[in-house]
Scaffold this active site. Structure first.
Site, PDB file in Angstrom:
ATOM      1  CE  LYS A 176      31.879  39.661  27.588  1.00 29.01           C
ATOM      2  NZ  LYS A 176      31.546  38.328  26.544  1.00 29.01           N
ATOM      3  CB  SER A 232      36.083  30.997  22.766  1.00 32.16           C
ATOM      4  OG  SER A 232      34.712  30.940  23.006  1.00 32.16           O
ATOM      5  CD  GLU A 255      32.660  40.130  20.487  1.00 27.30           C
ATOM      6  OE1 GLU A 255      33.774  39.949  21.046  1.00 27.30           O
ATOM      7  OE2 GLU A 255      31.829  41.134  20.817  1.00 27.30           O
ATOM      8  N   GLY A 301      32.149  33.720  25.615  1.00 30.41           N
ATOM      9  CA  GLY A 301      32.039  33.713  26.686  1.00 30.41           C
ATOM     10  C   GLY A 301      31.932  31.792  26.440  1.00 30.41           C
ATOM     11  CG  HIS A 348      29.006  42.958  23.561  1.00 25.62           C
ATOM     12  ND1 HIS A 348      29.046  41.741  23.595  1.00 25.62           N
ATOM     13  CD2 HIS A 348      30.501  42.406  23.071  1.00 25.62           C
ATOM     14  CE1 HIS A 348      28.940  40.891  24.812  1.00 25.62           C
ATOM     15  NE2 HIS A 348      30.634  41.609  23.800  1.00 25.62           N
ATOM     16  CG  ASN A 389      34.097  43.434  26.735  1.00 23.21           C
ATOM     17  OD1 ASN A 389      33.681  45.002  27.523  1.00 23.21           O
ATOM     18  ND2 ASN A 389      32.758  42.447  25.639  1.00 23.21           N
ATOM     19  CD  GLU A 432      28.167  40.169  26.857  1.00 20.38           C
ATOM     20  OE1 GLU A 432      28.464  40.816  27.308  1.00 20.38           O
ATOM     21  OE2 GLU A 432      28.550  39.063  26.915  1.00 20.38           O
TER      22      GLU A 432
END
Ligand code: PGA
Length: 261
Positions: A12, A224, A178, A184, A97, A10, A99
């Protein structure tokens, strides 16, 4: 049939300069036929870059948008339709996701489970593979597995039940688990934590969809994931692959793929 592993990269909203794209594509050049026979691989370039690179990867690598709309083409400013993806020959779309689910407090509306279920149905109806991200924030992880299942994971999974029931090929809906606190941050879920949660997700699917679906649906770990932790995580029986952010922008992505292939 054993589940075929699947690893996604990904990117992003990276990179800034499109001139860097060839190098990022090259990081996946080790995905030859032998690797792809053992592991599905997808890459999610940013929306702006996707059409520039979608035909630059080795055949068999699935170039995958990071979002889609819920309906089709027409008056949907700023959106991407799955019909357009079909036309480009794309085979996979990622949605949900964290985010985009508002976990980082962005000043944009959160995508709800209901919206994401509509998107997932649209993706599957158009014949693409759907990667559906779920996960929990840190305060729920700290409350323990029962609380994080009840308050975060089950509501995100529940909307998928009718879709999973109706799906003949269960490998077409991939769940990417996730934990938000691991994304991250450099903090990875331990293999024990990840395996325990993946198993809880699979058990819930067995109880609420059926055993065949639970046995066949693929569950990726994300947060991660990197070359160092991938071998240990790959050894967990309910981890079927990875969704990789930061490390997918580096040559080490091949080591993550090889760890589970
Ligand atoms: P990360 O991102 O590997 O950089 O933690 C994973 C993701 O958000 O998909």
């Amino acid at each position: 049939m054993p589940r075929k592993p699947i690893v996604g990269g990904n990117w992003k909203c990276n990179p800034v300069e499109h001139a860097k794209l060839p190098d990022l594509v090259k990081n996946f050049s080790g995905c030859d036929e032998a690797i792809l026979a053992k592991c599905d691989v997808y890459v999610c370039p940013s929306n702006l870059h996707l059409a520039m690179v979608h035909d630059k990867f080795n055949a068999g690598i699935m170039v995958t948008p990071q979002n889609c709309n819920f309906k089709g083409c027409g008056a949907y400013t700023g959106e991407m339709a799955v019909d357009q993806m079909v036309d480009l020959g794309l085979k996979c779309c990622l949605i949900g996701h964290s985010e985009r689910r508002g976990e980082f407090g962005l000043p944009t509306p959160k995508e709800s489970d209901e919206l994401l279920a509509t998107k997932a149905a649209y993706i599957l109806e158009k014949g693409l593979l759907c990667v559906y991200c779920i996960g929990e924030p840190l305060p729920l992880r700290e409350k323990g597995l029962d609380a994080l299942m009840a308050e975060a994971i089950i509501p995100q999974l529940a909307v998928l039940v009718p879709l999973l029931k109706g799906l003949e090929d269960k490998s077409r809906l991939v769940i990417a688990y996730e934990p938000v606190w691991a994304i991250g941050t450099g903090v990875t879920a331990s293999p024990e934590q990840a395996q325990e949660t993946h198993k809880a997700i699979r058990d819930w699917i067995a109880a609420n969809v059926d055993q065949k679906t639970a046995d066949e649906v693929r569950i990726q770990y994300g947060g991660s994931a990197n070359a160092k932790n991938a071998p240990e995580l790959s050894a967990c029986p309910d981890i079927d692959g990875f969704l990789v952010g930061g490390a997918s922008l580096k040559p080490e992505i091949m080591d993550v793929i090889k760890a589970i292939a």
